[in-house]
Design a protein around this motif. Structure first.
Motif, PDB file in Angstrom:
ATOM      1  N   ALA A 265      -2.738  -4.916  -3.248  1.00  0.00           N
ATOM      2  CA  ALA A 265      -2.196  -3.671  -2.573  1.00  0.00           C
ATOM      3  C   ALA A 265      -1.881  -2.559  -3.583  1.00  0.00           C
ATOM      4  O   ALA A 265      -2.360  -1.412  -3.420  1.00  0.00           O
ATOM      5  N   SER A 266      -0.919  -2.967  -4.579  1.00  0.00           N
ATOM      6  CA  SER A 266      -0.319  -1.776  -5.408  1.00  0.00           C
ATOM      7  C   SER A 266      -1.644  -1.240  -6.399  1.00  0.00           C
ATOM      8  O   SER A 266      -1.880   0.015  -6.721  1.00  0.00           O
ATOM      9  N   ILE A 267      -2.701  -2.203  -6.800  1.00  0.00           N
ATOM     10  CA  ILE A 267      -3.790  -1.666  -7.678  1.00  0.00           C
ATOM     11  C   ILE A 267      -4.675  -0.966  -6.759  1.00  0.00           C
ATOM     12  O   ILE A 267      -5.314  -0.040  -7.249  1.00  0.00           O
ATOM     13  N   LEU A 268      -4.795  -1.313  -5.454  1.00  0.00           N
ATOM     14  CA  LEU A 268      -5.642  -0.192  -4.583  1.00  0.00           C
ATOM     15  C   LEU A 268      -5.232   1.177  -4.579  1.00  0.00           C
ATOM     16  O   LEU A 268      -6.171   2.146  -4.554  1.00  0.00           O
ATOM     17  N   THR A 269      -3.781   1.348  -4.599  1.00  0.00           N
ATOM     18  CA  THR A 269      -3.618   2.702  -4.119  1.00  0.00           C
ATOM     19  C   THR A 269      -2.898   3.451  -5.035  1.00  0.00           C
ATOM     20  O   THR A 269      -2.484   4.772  -4.981  1.00  0.00           O
ATOM     21  N   SER A 270      -2.400   2.660  -6.119  1.00  0.00           N
ATOM     22  CA  SER A 270      -1.292   3.294  -7.140  1.00  0.00           C
ATOM     23  C   SER A 270      -2.105   4.503  -7.775  1.00  0.00           C
ATOM     24  O   SER A 270      -1.611   5.633  -8.092  1.00  0.00           O
ATOM     25  N   GLN A 271      -3.378   4.339  -8.215  1.00  0.00           N
ATOM     26  CA  GLN A 271      -4.199   5.347  -9.026  1.00  0.00           C
ATOM     27  C   GLN A 271      -4.550   6.662  -7.782  1.00  0.00           C
ATOM     28  O   GLN A 271      -4.520   7.764  -8.387  1.00  0.00           O
ATOM     29  N   LEU A 272      -4.532   6.282  -6.613  1.00  0.00           N
ATOM     30  CA  LEU A 272      -4.633   7.544  -5.631  1.00  0.00           C
ATOM     31  C   LEU A 272      -3.616   8.120  -5.749  1.00  0.00           C
ATOM     32  O   LEU A 272      -3.743   9.526  -5.587  1.00  0.00           O
ATOM     33  N   GLY A 273      -2.247   7.752  -5.478  1.00  0.00           N
ATOM     34  CA  GLY A 273      -1.073   8.383  -5.923  1.00  0.00           C
ATOM     35  C   GLY A 273      -0.952   9.308  -6.998  1.00  0.00           C
ATOM     36  O   GLY A 273      -0.569  10.300  -7.051  1.00  0.00           O
TER      37      GLY A 273
ATOM     38  N   GLY B  12      -1.487   0.722 -12.668  1.00  0.00           N
ATOM     39  CA  GLY B  12      -2.390   1.249 -12.093  1.00  0.00           C
ATOM     40  C   GLY B  12      -2.145   2.810 -12.095  1.00  0.00           C
ATOM     41  O   GLY B  12      -3.055   3.717 -12.491  1.00  0.00           O
ATOM     42  N   GLY B  13      -0.799   3.252 -11.951  1.00  0.00           N
ATOM     43  CA  GLY B  13      -0.473   4.767 -11.959  1.00  0.00           C
ATOM     44  C   GLY B  13      -0.603   5.217 -13.413  1.00  0.00           C
ATOM     45  O   GLY B  13      -1.187   6.301 -13.441  1.00  0.00           O
ATOM     46  N   ALA B  14      -0.193   4.610 -14.257  1.00  0.00           N
ATOM     47  CA  ALA B  14      -0.452   4.940 -15.681  1.00  0.00           C
ATOM     48  C   ALA B  14      -1.833   5.169 -16.152  1.00  0.00           C
ATOM     49  O   ALA B  14      -2.236   5.984 -16.705  1.00  0.00           O
ATOM     50  N   PHE B  15      -2.521   4.052 -15.808  1.00  0.00           N
ATOM     51  CA  PHE B  15      -4.176   4.184 -15.934  1.00  0.00           C
ATOM     52  C   PHE B  15      -4.797   5.577 -15.288  1.00  0.00           C
ATOM     53  O   PHE B  15      -5.596   6.126 -15.953  1.00  0.00           O
ATOM     54  N   GLY B  16      -4.137   5.763 -14.142  1.00  0.00           N
ATOM     55  CA  GLY B  16      -4.749   7.149 -13.686  1.00  0.00           C
ATOM     56  C   GLY B  16      -4.428   8.277 -14.310  1.00  0.00           C
ATOM     57  O   GLY B  16      -5.074   9.434 -14.279  1.00  0.00           O
ATOM     58  N   TYR B  17      -3.457   8.218 -15.000  1.00  0.00           N
ATOM     59  CA  TYR B  17      -2.867   9.489 -16.025  1.00  0.00           C
ATOM     60  C   TYR B  17      -3.582   9.491 -17.490  1.00  0.00           C
ATOM     61  O   TYR B  17      -3.442  10.148 -18.140  1.00  0.00           O
TER      62      TYR B  17
ATOM     63  N   LEU C 161       0.760  -1.317   0.127  1.00  0.00           N
ATOM     64  CA  LEU C 161       0.035  -0.086  -0.205  1.00  0.00           C
ATOM     65  C   LEU C 161       0.741   1.409   0.005  1.00  0.00           C
ATOM     66  O   LEU C 161       0.768   2.084  -0.841  1.00  0.00           O
ATOM     67  N   ALA C 162       1.734   1.376   0.929  1.00  0.00           N
ATOM     68  CA  ALA C 162       2.635   2.412   0.872  1.00  0.00           C
ATOM     69  C   ALA C 162       3.476   2.609  -0.325  1.00  0.00           C
ATOM     70  O   ALA C 162       3.407   3.753  -0.954  1.00  0.00           O
ATOM     71  N   GLY C 163       4.245   1.408  -0.893  1.00  0.00           N
ATOM     72  CA  GLY C 163       4.878   1.762  -1.934  1.00  0.00           C
ATOM     73  C   GLY C 163       4.403   2.198  -3.233  1.00  0.00           C
ATOM     74  O   GLY C 163       4.710   3.024  -3.959  1.00  0.00           O
ATOM     75  N   SER C 164       3.031   1.684  -3.368  1.00  0.00           N
ATOM     76  CA  SER C 164       2.221   1.873  -4.592  1.00  0.00           C
ATOM     77  C   SER C 164       1.804   3.348  -4.706  1.00  0.00           C
ATOM     78  O   SER C 164       1.409   3.951  -5.626  1.00  0.00           O
ATOM     79  N   PHE C 165       1.147   3.940  -3.474  1.00  0.00           N
ATOM     80  CA  PHE C 165       0.746   4.970  -3.317  1.00  0.00           C
ATOM     81  C   PHE C 165       2.001   6.141  -3.819  1.00  0.00           C
ATOM     82  O   PHE C 165       1.856   6.959  -4.644  1.00  0.00           O
TER      83      PHE C 165
ATOM     84  N   ALA D 275       2.052  -4.176 -11.244  1.00  0.00           N
ATOM     85  CA  ALA D 275       0.614  -3.726 -10.858  1.00  0.00           C
ATOM     86  C   ALA D 275       0.739  -2.114 -10.622  1.00  0.00           C
ATOM     87  O   ALA D 275      -0.146  -1.730 -10.986  1.00  0.00           O
ATOM     88  N   ALA D 276       1.800  -1.756 -10.041  1.00  0.00           N
ATOM     89  CA  ALA D 276       1.488  -0.410  -9.399  1.00  0.00           C
ATOM     90  C   ALA D 276       1.708   0.741 -10.591  1.00  0.00           C
ATOM     91  O   ALA D 276       1.052   1.622 -10.744  1.00  0.00           O
TER      92      ALA D 276
END
Length: 258
Positions: free
Chosen positions: A217-225, A66-71, A14-18, A62-63
């Motif tokens: 955990a990475s999928i859950l918080t990477s987009q929040l980050g 999720g992060g790229a998807f958020g952008y 969770l911490a690392g993916s955010f 995963a992270a």
């Protein structure tokens, strides 16, 4: 493998993916040392360097996705850069991922420490400001591809996507604007992590259950980050990344030298 141990892995994820979504890295620069050091501090047996690299490779996959998807809805994913650096880093990460099984744990940690040290130096080299509009960006394709290939080899060895090096390369050497760098680096890191995970799986270095837990955990918080990163001052993002890399480098080098 106890429930408490898996919960610990989940929290680390969770911490690392955010952070990965926030500053445009895959999270390996944070999660690799956390997986090595935190479980033993809590009384668990912990991971070997090979196993930690395998779990981190899955987490980065995963992270970064999720992060790229958020952008995806913004104008910050710069496709030409993603194409040139993505192909080169994928080839390099495949080589590094397959070759890691022939290296000792000490060598893997040493390679990680060297990569982190290079990243720290590059992050503190001042980058000239450039226009934030993608249509006005130009970059040296040979430098982009060559640097990505070299980073991919090292990142594949330690199970990283290489974003903790790709980000300073894009900022300092290629002079890509910060927000475009952060968004595009996540897409490039996702491509790189495909090669790293493939290599680690074929090498037998991926503990499947912890890897699955950290991926969730990475999928859950990477987009929040990623969403938080879009609303954060670019200088603040650069300093967060620089301090993360510097702290990790100091810890790993102190363990190697002392």
């Amino acid at each position: 493998m106890s429930a408490a141990f898996l919960i610990t892995v989940f929290i680390i994820g969770l911490a690392g993916s955010f952070l990965s979504g926030l500053v445009g890295i895959g999270g390996a620069i944070v999660n690799y040392p956390m997986l090595l050091y935190i479980p033993p501090l809590l009384g668990f047996s912990g991971f070997s360097a090979h196993a930690a690299a395998g779990v981190v490779a899955v987490q980065v996959l995963a992270a970064s996705f999720g992060g790229a998807f958020g952008y995806r809805k913004g104008n910050q994913l710069y496709k030409p850069l993603i194409l040139y650096m993505g192909i080169a880093v994928l080839i390099g990460s495949l080589i590094g991922g397959f070759g890691a099984k022939y290296l000792s744990e000490h060598i893997i940690n040493l390679i990680y420490a060297i990569l982190a040290l290079i990243a720290v130096v590059m992050m503190f080299i001042p980058a000239k400001a450039s226009n934030e509009q993608p249509e006005n960006i130009s970059f040296n394709k040979w430098i982009a591809s060559g640097s990505a290939f070299i980073v991919g080899i090292g990142a594949g060895i330690v199970g990283a996507g290489g974003a903790f090096l790709l980000v300073p390369i894009m900022l300092v050497m290629l002079r890509i604007p910060t927000r475009i760098t952060i968004a595009s680096s996540l897409a490039i890191t996702f491509i790189s992590s495909v090669g790293a995970v493939t290599g680690k799986l074929f090498s037998g270095d991926v503990p499947l259950l912890p890897a699955a837990v950290i991926a969730v955990a990475s999928i859950l918080t990477s987009q929040l980050g990623a969403k938080a990163g879009q609303n954060t001052n670019t200088k603040v993002l650069q300093w967060i990344l620089a301090l993360l890399i510097a702290g990790t480098a100091i810890k790993v080098w102190s363990d190697i030298l002392f």
